[in-house]
Scaffold this active site. Structure first.
Site, PDB file in Angstrom:
ATOM      1  CE  LYS A   4      -3.854  -2.357   2.225  1.00  0.00           C
ATOM      2  NZ  LYS A   4      -4.608  -2.696   3.421  1.00  0.00           N
ATOM      3  CD  GLN A  36      -3.696  -4.393   6.542  1.00  0.00           C
ATOM      4  OE1 GLN A  36      -3.821  -3.362   5.883  1.00  0.00           O
ATOM      5  NE2 GLN A  36      -4.067  -5.563   6.083  1.00  0.00           N
ATOM      6  CG  ASP A  58      -9.622   0.388   5.146  1.00  0.00           C
ATOM      7  OD1 ASP A  58      -9.428  -0.153   4.044  1.00  0.00           O
ATOM      8  OD2 ASP A  58      -8.859   0.270   6.119  1.00  0.00           O
TER       9      ASP A  58
HETATM   10  N1  GUN Z   1      -7.233  -6.488   6.168  1.00  0.00           N
HETATM   11  C1  GUN Z   1      -7.572  -7.209   5.074  1.00  0.00           C
HETATM   12  N2  GUN Z   1      -8.086  -6.411   4.120  1.00  0.00           N
HETATM   13  C2  GUN Z   1      -8.063  -5.151   4.621  1.00  0.00           C
HETATM   14  C3  GUN Z   1      -8.452  -3.893   4.098  1.00  0.00           C
HETATM   15  O1  GUN Z   1      -8.954  -3.737   2.979  1.00  0.00           O
HETATM   16  N3  GUN Z   1      -8.249  -2.829   4.929  1.00  0.00           N
HETATM   17  C4  GUN Z   1      -7.736  -2.958   6.170  1.00  0.00           C
HETATM   18  N4  GUN Z   1      -7.601  -1.857   6.927  1.00  0.00           N
HETATM   19  N5  GUN Z   1      -7.378  -4.121   6.696  1.00  0.00           N
HETATM   20  C5  GUN Z   1      -7.533  -5.200   5.906  1.00  0.00           C
END
Ligand code: GUN
Length: 295
Positions: free
Chosen positions: A53, A97, A120
């Site tokens: 990311k 995350q 998100d």
């Molecule tokens: N864990 C797995 N997929 C995601 C996501 O799209 N965003 C976040 N913050 N955590 C995740």
């Protein structure tokens, strides 16, 4: 029929090139979109997602603010960081995350994020707006799937879709998005889960199957109608002694067998994954535009 492979990497690259241009135009107006990424602990899969990311942000010209916290971080410390990022005008998006270590209260943390910075789309305010069809940050993986389907020429209106899995991150939101009365919805959706009596029977009726169960071989060839479109959201590590790191990634779909029946199928890796990150960049740029009164 042998399926055409949906190249998520290529679709993501096209969209990222468009975003990069937009970011360059914003820079001329003195606006630099900023994303704060928060990772608690050192789960190897989470670490590699977060690194990807941050790298994608830099490539698009988005400012990335990296916050890696130790496994023993307290709830108060994490809440204080979220509060600081909420107040920071350089930050347009905050991503914590998931999953968080067990001792932390995930819903309290998500609730603390400013909904205007919730790129998100996990804050209950954004989830609620999504469900009632109002303008909201849409969650990245479901939104990425919809863009992938539309850019692959798949018709959603009137399609029979089966979603396998009911997670808050994928299953529940994609089902909601696909039933909206809109150009990105209008589908008829069935959600199957671990208590569904006969998932295979539901899948066999589907024009589109979205596999998001988190388990290899959840969707096998006998469950797939000829010509169906298959979206594989799974990312599972299975042991593989022939690999240097000792494992390989597989999705939730028995890819080799299913691709002989489907018309279109996403691979793992290189299908949905690159789209998730792309939609995160998209939401961060959108948030910066909104903060500047441009969107
Ligand atoms: N864990 C797995 N997929 C995601 C996501 O799209 N965003 C976040 N913050 N955590 C995740």
């Amino acid at each position: 029929m042998a399926a055409k492979i949906i190249d998520g990497k290529q679709v993501a690259a096209d969209m990222r090139a468009e975003l990069k241009q937009k970011v360059a135009q914003l820079k001329e107006k003195g606006i630099v979109p900023g994303l704060a990424v928060v990772l608690v602990g050192d789960d190897p899969a989470s670490r590699s997602y977060v690194t990807a990311k941050e790298r994608a942000c830099e490539e698009a010209g988005i400012f990335s603010n990296d916050n890696r916290l130790s496994e023993d971080t307290t709830q108060q410390e994490l809440m204080a960081l979220v509060d600081k990022l909420n107040k920071d005008p350089k930050i347009n998006g905050i991503l914590v995350q998931l999953p968080l270590p067990k001792h932390l209260n995930e819903s309290e943390v998500l609730l603390a994020i400013d909904p205007n910075k919730d790129v998100d789309g996990f804050h209950p305010v954004n989830v609620g707006k999504m469900v009632v069809g109002e303008d909201a940050f849409l969650p990245c993986t479901p939104n990425g799937i919809i863009h992938l389907l539309l850019r692959s020429g798949v018709k959603l209106s009137g399609a029979e879709v089966v979603v396998v899995g009911r997670s808050n991150i994928v299953g529940k939101p994609i089902a909601n998005m696909l039933i909206q009365k809109s150009d990105t919805g209008n589908a008829t959706v069935t959600v199957c889960h671990t208590r569904t009596k006969d998932t295979a029977a539901h899948c066999r009726r589907a024009d589109i199957i979205i596999a998001a169960a988190g388990r290899p071989n959840t969707v096998t060839a006998d469950m797939v109608k000829d010509g169906a479109v298959i979206i594989d959201v799974g990312v599972n590590r299975v042991e593989d002694a022939t690999k240097k790191n000792g494992y390989r990634l597989v999705g939730d779909v028995d890819f080799e067998a299913v691709k002989e029946k489907a018309s279109l199928i996403t691979p793992v890796p290189g299908g949905v994954g690159p789209m998730t990150i792309t939609m995160l960049l998209y939401n961060t740029v959108l948030s910066a535009e909104k903060a500047a009164g441009l969107a």
